[in-house]
Design an enzyme around this catalytic site. Structure first.
Site: not given
Ligand code: TYD
Length: 134
Positions: A53
């Site tokens: 993303h």
């Molecule tokens: P995501 O940012 O997509 O993780 P990564 O980039 O490590 O793969 O987040 C994964 C899940 O966690 C998504 O459902 C959103 C949630 N999340 C939160 O609730 N709070 C946060 O601060 C973060 C970073 C993610």
């Protein structure tokens, strides 16, 4: 325009003693933004692919608090990747940059400082939409 050349490694201080090492980060000093949120990912399967993303407005500083992993970054035109394996060295990612994180070593921990609170509306999770914005 987002540009991967604005993303860079930031090296923190390390205070060593016979009791081990200590590294610290201070908002708006060693981190070039106001840190509003810290999160970390752990128990990561070695074959996992995280990220996938971009963020519209968020600045992030990413550290391998333990272990190692790759961070690939893409501004829609140019791409590069960083291998993070040193808790003293963090990768600054500026807004509008697509990132993918993979090649996790066993027991790795991804430690992230972020400039804003969590906001799903700040994410661009569709690569085609990301490319169309560039
Ligand atoms: P995501 O940012 O997509 O993780 P990564 O980039 O490590 O793969 O987040 C994964 C899940 O966690 C998504 O459902 C959103 C949630 N999340 C939160 O609730 N709070 C946060 O601060 C973060 C970073 C993610």
């Amino acid at each position: 325009m987002p540009n991967i050349d604005n993303c860079k490694i930031i090296e923190l201080e390390r205070i060593c003693s016979d009791k081990g090492s200590l590294t610290f980060i201070e908002s708006e000093i060693s981190a070039p933004f106001n840190i509003k949120r810290v999160y970390f990912t752990y128990d990561i399967p070695t074959e996992a692919e995280r990220g996938g993303h971009a963020h519209k407005n968020l600045y992030q500083l990413i550290f391998a608090a333990s272990g190692s992993f790759n961070v690939s970054i893409d501004d829609g035109i140019n791409q590069t990747s960083y291998f993070l394996n040193n808790p003293q060295k963090g990768l600054l990612i500026t807004p509008g940059i697509w990132r993918e994180i993979n090649n996790f070593s066993t027991g790795s921990t991804v430690l992230v400082m972020a400039s804003e609170l969590y906001d799903e509306d700040d994410y661009i999770r569709d690569y085609k939409k990301f490319k169309n914005k560039c």
